[in-house]
Design an enzyme around this catalytic site. Sequence first.
Site, mmCIF file in Angstrom:
data_model
loop_
_atom_site.group_PDB
_atom_site.id
_atom_site.type_symbol
_atom_site.label_atom_id
_atom_site.label_comp_id
_atom_site.label_asym_id
_atom_site.label_seq_id
_atom_site.Cartn_x
_atom_site.Cartn_y
_atom_site.Cartn_z
ATOM 1 N N ASN A 85 0.871 -1.180 0.000
ATOM 2 C CA ASN A 85 0.000 0.000 0.000
ATOM 3 C C ASN A 85 0.904 1.225 0.000
ATOM 4 O O ASN A 85 1.507 1.555 1.016
ATOM 5 C CB ASN A 85 -0.890 -0.016 1.248
ATOM 6 C CG ASN A 85 -1.695 1.272 1.386
ATOM 7 O OD1 ASN A 85 -1.831 2.027 0.424
ATOM 8 N ND2 ASN A 85 -2.230 1.511 2.570
ATOM 9 N N TRP A 86 0.957 1.894 -1.159
ATOM 10 C CA TRP A 86 1.866 3.046 -1.280
ATOM 11 C C TRP A 86 1.285 4.337 -0.714
ATOM 12 O O TRP A 86 1.948 5.373 -0.739
ATOM 13 C CB TRP A 86 2.237 3.260 -2.754
ATOM 14 C CG TRP A 86 3.302 2.331 -3.249
ATOM 15 C CD1 TRP A 86 3.959 1.359 -2.540
ATOM 16 C CD2 TRP A 86 3.851 2.299 -4.570
ATOM 17 N NE1 TRP A 86 4.877 0.723 -3.336
ATOM 18 C CE2 TRP A 86 4.834 1.283 -4.588
ATOM 19 C CE3 TRP A 86 3.609 3.017 -5.741
ATOM 20 C CZ2 TRP A 86 5.571 0.975 -5.740
ATOM 21 C CZ3 TRP A 86 4.346 2.716 -6.885
ATOM 22 C CH2 TRP A 86 5.320 1.708 -6.878
ATOM 23 N N LYS A 87 0.043 4.289 -0.259
ATOM 24 C CA LYS A 87 -0.596 5.487 0.299
ATOM 25 C C LYS A 87 -0.391 6.683 -0.647
ATOM 26 O O LYS A 87 -0.404 6.506 -1.855
ATOM 27 C CB LYS A 87 -0.052 5.770 1.700
ATOM 28 C CG LYS A 87 -0.031 4.511 2.576
ATOM 29 C CD LYS A 87 0.245 4.802 4.012
ATOM 30 C CE LYS A 87 0.468 3.505 4.769
ATOM 31 N NZ LYS A 87 0.074 3.554 6.145
ATOM 32 N N HIS B 167 -9.553 0.744 4.459
ATOM 33 C CA HIS B 167 -8.300 0.969 5.196
ATOM 34 C C HIS B 167 -8.570 1.899 6.384
ATOM 35 O O HIS B 167 -9.385 2.825 6.275
ATOM 36 C CB HIS B 167 -7.259 1.585 4.259
ATOM 37 C CG HIS B 167 -5.877 1.584 4.860
ATOM 38 N ND1 HIS B 167 -5.478 2.533 5.761
ATOM 39 C CD2 HIS B 167 -4.847 0.723 4.707
ATOM 40 C CE1 HIS B 167 -4.228 2.265 6.133
ATOM 41 N NE2 HIS B 167 -3.819 1.178 5.513
ATOM 42 N N GLU C 150 -7.009 4.326 7.520
ATOM 43 C CA GLU C 150 -6.804 5.762 7.244
ATOM 44 C C GLU C 150 -8.019 6.356 6.533
ATOM 45 O O GLU C 150 -8.336 7.531 6.710
ATOM 46 C CB GLU C 150 -5.510 5.951 6.434
ATOM 47 C CG GLU C 150 -4.278 5.712 7.303
ATOM 48 C CD GLU C 150 -3.034 5.268 6.559
ATOM 49 O OE1 GLU C 150 -2.984 5.371 5.319
ATOM 50 O OE2 GLU C 150 -2.103 4.787 7.241
ATOM 51 N N GLU D 81 -5.613 -5.420 10.235
ATOM 52 C CA GLU D 81 -4.665 -4.333 10.452
ATOM 53 C C GLU D 81 -4.978 -3.637 11.779
ATOM 54 O O GLU D 81 -5.815 -2.722 11.817
ATOM 55 C CB GLU D 81 -4.766 -3.321 9.313
ATOM 56 C CG GLU D 81 -4.373 -3.887 7.971
ATOM 57 C CD GLU D 81 -3.648 -2.855 7.129
ATOM 58 O OE1 GLU D 81 -2.514 -3.135 6.721
ATOM 59 O OE2 GLU D 81 -4.187 -1.755 6.911
ATOM 60 N N GLY E 159 2.073 2.103 10.714
ATOM 61 C CA GLY E 159 2.983 3.246 10.615
ATOM 62 C C GLY E 159 3.597 3.654 11.948
ATOM 63 O O GLY E 159 4.174 4.739 12.054
ATOM 64 N N SER F 194 3.226 -2.334 10.282
ATOM 65 C CA SER F 194 4.676 -2.280 10.484
ATOM 66 C C SER F 194 5.388 -3.586 10.128
ATOM 67 O O SER F 194 6.325 -3.992 10.814
ATOM 68 C CB SER F 194 4.998 -1.858 11.926
ATOM 69 O OG SER F 194 4.477 -0.552 12.165
ATOM 70 N N GLY G 39 2.774 -1.105 4.268
ATOM 71 C CA GLY G 39 2.772 0.310 3.927
ATOM 72 C C GLY G 39 4.194 0.823 3.733
ATOM 73 O O GLY G 39 4.818 0.616 2.690
ATOM 74 N N GLY G 40 4.716 1.480 4.765
ATOM 75 C CA GLY G 40 6.016 2.164 4.683
ATOM 76 C C GLY G 40 7.127 1.340 4.049
ATOM 77 O O GLY G 40 7.860 1.835 3.177
HETATM 78 C C1 PEP Z 1 -0.818 -0.020 5.739
HETATM 79 O O1 PEP Z 1 -0.734 1.063 5.202
HETATM 80 O O2 PEP Z 1 -1.762 -0.769 5.484
HETATM 81 C C2 PEP Z 1 0.232 -0.424 6.685
HETATM 82 C C3 PEP Z 1 0.133 -1.588 7.271
HETATM 83 O O3 PEP Z 1 1.247 0.480 6.903
HETATM 84 P P1 PEP Z 1 2.649 0.192 7.642
HETATM 85 O O4 PEP Z 1 3.209 -1.098 7.061
HETATM 86 O O5 PEP Z 1 3.493 1.373 7.337
HETATM 87 O O6 PEP Z 1 2.351 0.031 9.101
#
Ligand code: PEP
Length: 249
Positions: A9-11, A95, A97, A167, A173, A213, A234-235
């Site tokens: 997930n590149w957000k 998601h 967010e 999640e 994050g 994470s 994500g990150g």
């Molecule tokens: C996400 O954006 O779904 C996510 C899990 O982010 P991160 O890996 O940065 O926690």
Amino acid sequence: MRKKVIAANWKMYKTPDQAREFFREFLPLVKDHDRDEIVVCPTYLCIDAAVNSVNGSCVAVGAQDLHWEKEGAFTGEINAAMLAAVGTTHVIIGHSERRQHFGETDDTVNLKLKSALEAGLAPIVCVGEVLEEREAGLTDDVLRRQCLRAFYAISAKKASKMVVAYEPVWAIGTGKTATPQMAADAHTIIRGEAAKAFGQEFSDGVRILYGGSVKPQNAKALMSEAEIDGALVGGASLDPKSFAAIVRY
Ligand code: PEP
């Protein structure tokens, strides 16, 4: 044996040029990788660049959201058919967010899920508790409610492409990760809700990913847990070497 899905997930990161640059470096690192399914979900703006870059590779492209209506006066929105028309095969729905900042509710998750399935997309439906809910011992109740309402009035046949991502919001994050056992316990609850909504056979086959994470350093421990069928990252998915290391956990 459920084939794992490792999804990025590149957000709201990367321009089309940066997306192309990512794939130039990433694709050779995962060449011929067929142990897991690999999906990258860039912004809408980068979907075209991503679809053209991954052409002929083992990587699929997904979107990060969609609108459930077929068309209409919905400024700024994109629907499922539009996503499918440009080569998107997956879409993230619900998601945290989107739930936190953009008014996503359990009911809109259900509408989006139905429209994605109708268009033949593979939805990645996100559920998970916030820290206060975990600390109050409400994790199971929250997951049950989110799943019950997301899966409402959908048949097992229609839902066949659906993937769920657990999640925990406190792990997204933040650098904090659920232990493999915590994730496995949550996945068991989600699988139970899938059994109630869609039947045992569906529930045995549905892939439930963990997100929060995930990094090259913890991917192997998480992916070794039998209940964890992949990761939503994500990150750590923004860097080609780091995401490739997760894919090859
Ligand atoms: C996400 O954006 O779904 C996510 C899990 O982010 P991160 O890996 O940065 O926690």
